[in-house]
Design an enzyme around this catalytic site. Structure first.
Site, PDB file in Angstrom:
ATOM      1  N   GLU A 226     -15.893  21.492 -20.709  1.00  0.00           N
ATOM      2  CA  GLU A 226     -16.434  21.132 -22.074  1.00  0.00           C
ATOM      3  C   GLU A 226     -15.584  21.815 -23.162  1.00  0.00           C
ATOM      4  O   GLU A 226     -14.610  22.410 -22.789  1.00  0.00           O
ATOM      5  CB  GLU A 226     -17.867  21.444 -22.301  1.00  0.00           C
ATOM      6  CG  GLU A 226     -18.259  23.208 -22.191  1.00  0.00           C
ATOM      7  CD  GLU A 226     -19.532  23.369 -21.988  1.00  0.00           C
ATOM      8  OE1 GLU A 226     -20.143  23.936 -22.736  1.00  0.00           O
ATOM      9  OE2 GLU A 226     -20.166  22.794 -20.999  1.00  0.00           O
ATOM     10  N   LYS A 228     -14.298  23.901 -26.132  1.00  0.00           N
ATOM     11  CA  LYS A 228     -14.623  24.915 -26.824  1.00  0.00           C
ATOM     12  C   LYS A 228     -14.590  24.753 -28.181  1.00  0.00           C
ATOM     13  O   LYS A 228     -13.467  24.862 -28.960  1.00  0.00           O
ATOM     14  CB  LYS A 228     -13.513  26.301 -26.611  1.00  0.00           C
ATOM     15  CG  LYS A 228     -13.899  27.621 -27.054  1.00  0.00           C
ATOM     16  CD  LYS A 228     -13.117  28.587 -26.620  1.00  0.00           C
ATOM     17  CE  LYS A 228     -13.579  29.748 -27.241  1.00  0.00           C
ATOM     18  NZ  LYS A 228     -13.996  29.992 -28.670  1.00  0.00           N
ATOM     19  N   ARG A 233     -21.430  30.543 -32.528  1.00  0.00           N
ATOM     20  CA  ARG A 233     -22.126  30.441 -31.322  1.00  0.00           C
ATOM     21  C   ARG A 233     -23.447  30.974 -31.775  1.00  0.00           C
ATOM     22  O   ARG A 233     -23.724  31.877 -32.591  1.00  0.00           O
ATOM     23  CB  ARG A 233     -21.474  31.574 -30.324  1.00  0.00           C
ATOM     24  CG  ARG A 233     -22.333  31.634 -29.239  1.00  0.00           C
ATOM     25  CD  ARG A 233     -21.866  30.791 -27.870  1.00  0.00           C
ATOM     26  NE  ARG A 233     -22.495  31.154 -26.717  1.00  0.00           N
ATOM     27  CZ  ARG A 233     -22.370  31.834 -25.926  1.00  0.00           C
ATOM     28  NH1 ARG A 233     -21.240  32.460 -25.928  1.00  0.00           N
ATOM     29  NH2 ARG A 233     -23.142  32.044 -24.800  1.00  0.00           N
ATOM     30  N   ARG A 395     -18.576  38.846 -18.622  1.00  0.00           N
ATOM     31  CA  ARG A 395     -18.367  38.915 -17.034  1.00  0.00           C
ATOM     32  C   ARG A 395     -17.114  38.155 -16.642  1.00  0.00           C
ATOM     33  O   ARG A 395     -17.106  36.958 -17.106  1.00  0.00           O
ATOM     34  CB  ARG A 395     -19.611  38.604 -16.333  1.00  0.00           C
ATOM     35  CG  ARG A 395     -21.049  39.429 -16.935  1.00  0.00           C
ATOM     36  CD  ARG A 395     -21.006  40.803 -16.379  1.00  0.00           C
ATOM     37  NE  ARG A 395     -21.909  41.683 -16.644  1.00  0.00           N
ATOM     38  CZ  ARG A 395     -23.103  41.604 -16.046  1.00  0.00           C
ATOM     39  NH1 ARG A 395     -22.991  41.197 -14.666  1.00  0.00           N
ATOM     40  NH2 ARG A 395     -24.273  42.465 -16.239  1.00  0.00           N
ATOM     41  N   LYS A 401     -12.571  30.856 -20.784  1.00  0.00           N
ATOM     42  CA  LYS A 401     -12.311  29.969 -21.982  1.00  0.00           C
ATOM     43  C   LYS A 401     -10.824  29.867 -21.699  1.00  0.00           C
ATOM     44  O   LYS A 401      -9.999  30.801 -21.716  1.00  0.00           O
ATOM     45  CB  LYS A 401     -12.544  30.707 -23.085  1.00  0.00           C
ATOM     46  CG  LYS A 401     -12.491  32.007 -23.264  1.00  0.00           C
ATOM     47  CD  LYS A 401     -12.829  32.770 -24.662  1.00  0.00           C
ATOM     48  CE  LYS A 401     -12.680  34.152 -24.586  1.00  0.00           C
ATOM     49  NZ  LYS A 401     -13.106  34.644 -26.088  1.00  0.00           N
TER      50      LYS A 401
END
Length: 532
Positions: A226, A228, A233, A395, A401
């Site tokens: 998808e 970014k 956020r 993690r 990204k």
């Protein structure tokens, strides 16, 4: 205070995570509950408000040390930290205090209600009473500059060891708008039902940057992709008939985005969405630039005109809670299917939109899509493994990204300023300019991107090539060219150049490039037309 000062020393004197976790765990097992709460608050940015101005502290410290104020002021930028400077200039004192951390913090907060003479007397007495690390910690508390090498993740790990509770559960308990003034150790950490606060968000799952192409990730069929988005956020929480909006930085922003209140009309209670807050322009059916969103960020109340000019929606890309059930351990593919179902009946004017997923059959297909990300006002592509749970913190492995390569421009350094902390003796903060005819026009500042060795080299040069001084800032001979990398560009009437950059940093010191070959203001304006 003695116990907290010992903890401070143990953490400050070691770079090993295991040592820090052990010291914190022992502290959380043995310290008074009130001190535990304030320690967690300090390490998570919930510092008490400063009760004394730094100007007064400098004056009182020079008086207590019996040195002229000018000597203190000359020492401060060399040390780079006000609390440490005060601790260094004051006469040595070996005494300690029986007051606890929470007692000292409460005493400092009470200073705001007394006259200046009483504040001064309290501070001077504290400096006399406290010695060694305790005095340094006190200075940190009163200057409001309390920062340590303790992340939220590290603190949560120590709490898990001290309490024998799961890390994920504790991370969730520590989220939200708690403060030592309105909750207790028992209520926040020990109580069985720690989810009673309807506004509490979940800890965010963060992705690592993909350093190369995604070919090494295996079969494309195991991954979802998808855009970014370049927004804020956030989590939208719908519980008990109310809505709450939290940023990734654990800031409650509900009042700043009143449009999202209508989400309760379209989605059931017990819903928590993870997504990106974006200014959405219905006419073009696409997100606006981050510059448009910036107009909304700093406002506690939003006038009708701005609501109309910059309407905000939540682009939802994950479903963390549905009908009151925690879905974080459910595989992403299943969470996404539920999210699509939840958003299927949303009307076009709803304040929530489903963030689209990208169709691709090969990594080459995805690379081609990534190449046009800026056309969608996106920063690149997110990759998420279909079977991945929603974890806590950053993690490696399941979420990546794949950002666009930054924009770059070659610019001339014209001003330099010393850094802070361990870089207080180096010039690290620079102002850069581009050519406009025969003139150099400043357009941005940057302070990161060089190695320590490069900072030392440029510092020697600055000291030998200073033309003028303006307080801590030095004007230098135009000579050095640097490649400036940045994520975005927008028009800005506040800047002489007419442009502002997003996340500028130094990517290369162009010692191979002569001054005259730096870029021009026309080059910046061309980039503004294409990418602004």
């Amino acid at each position: 205070m003695k116990r907290f000062a010992q903890l401070f020393s143990a953490i400050d004197q070691s770079t090993k995570t295991t040592v820090k976790v052990t010291a914190l765990a022992v502290y959380f097992q043995t310290a008074p509950h009130e001190d535990r709460m304030w320690t967690m608050a300090l390490f998570s940015g919930r510092r008490p408000k400063r009760a004394v101005t730094t100007t007064k502290l400098r004056e009182w410290a020079s008086e207590a040390a019996d040195i002229p104020l000018w000597l203190f002021e000359e020492s401060y930028p060399i040390v780079g930290d006000l609390a440490e400077t005060i601790a260094l200039v004051l006469p040595a004192n070996e005494t300690s205090s029986d007051r606890s951390l929470s007692q000292w913090i409460n005493a400092l907060r009470d200073l705001s209600a007394v006259e200046e003479d009483a504040r001064k007397a309290f501070v001077l007495e504290a400096w006399t009473e406290l010695g060694g690390t305790e005095r340094f910690v006190f200075n940190k508390l009163i200057t409001g500059g309390f920062r340590m090498g303790v992340s939220q993740k590290l603190m949560t790990r120590a709490l898990a060891r001290a309490t024998e509770k799961p890390e994920a559960e504790l991370a969730h308990r520590l989220m939200g708008n708690w403060h030592p003034d309105d909750t207790t150790w028992e209520a926040l950490i020990e109580a069985e039902d720690a989810s009673a606060d309807a506004s509490r968000p979940y800890p965010f799952y963060l992705a690592y940057a993909l350093e190369d192409t995604p070919d090494a990730l295996g079969e494309t069929g195991n991954w979802r992709a998808e855009w970014k988005w370049d927004g804020i956020r956030g989590q939208l929480i719908l519980r008990d008939g109310a809505h709450f909006v939290w940023s990734r930085g654990e800031e409650l922003m509900t009042d700043r985005f009143p449009e999202l209140a209508r989400a309760v009309d379209f989605l059931p209670p017990g819903t928590v969405l993870d997504g990106e807050l974006l200014v959405w322009q219905a006419a073009s059916d696409r997100p606006d630039s981050f510059n448009a969103l910036q107009k909304r960020i700093g406002r506690k109340t939003v006038p009708k005109k701005l609501l109309s000019e910059a309407p905000v929606v939540l682009h939802a890309y994950d479903l963390l809670e549905w009908q009151g059930h925690d879905l974080r351990q459910t595989p992403f593919g299943e969470r996404r299917h539920l999210l699509e179902t939840a958003c299927a009946a949303l009307p076009p004017d709803a304040p929530v939109r489903l963030s689209p997923q990208l169709d691709f059959e090969s990594w080459d297909d995805l690379a081609e899509l990534r190449s046009v990300a800026r056309d969608e006002n996106a920063e690149g592509i997110m990759l998420k493994r279909s079977q991945s749970p929603y974890l806590v913190g950053r993690r490696k492995g399941d979420w990546w990204k794949w950002k666009l390569d930054p924009l770059t421009i070659d610019a001339v350094m014209i001003y330099a300023q010393a850094g802070h902390g361990r870089r207080a003796n180096l010039f690290t903060d620079f102002t850069f300019a581009v050519w406009n005819g025969n003139d150099l026009v400043p357009f941005t500042k940057a302070y990161s991107g060089l190695t320590d060795a490069e900072f030392r080299e440029i510092t020697k040069w600055v000291r030998k090539n200073t033309l003028q001084r303006f307080g801590p800032v030095r004007q230098v001979t135009p000579h050095h060219v640097f490649e400036i990398a940045f994520e975005g560009i927008q028009a800005s009437p506040r800047h002489k150049s007419g442009v502002a950059l997003r996340f500028p940093r130094m990517s290369r010191w162009r010692q191979d490039k002569p001054l005259q070959e730096a870029n021009t203001l026309d080059d910046l304006n061309d980039m503004l037309r294409i990418y602004g």
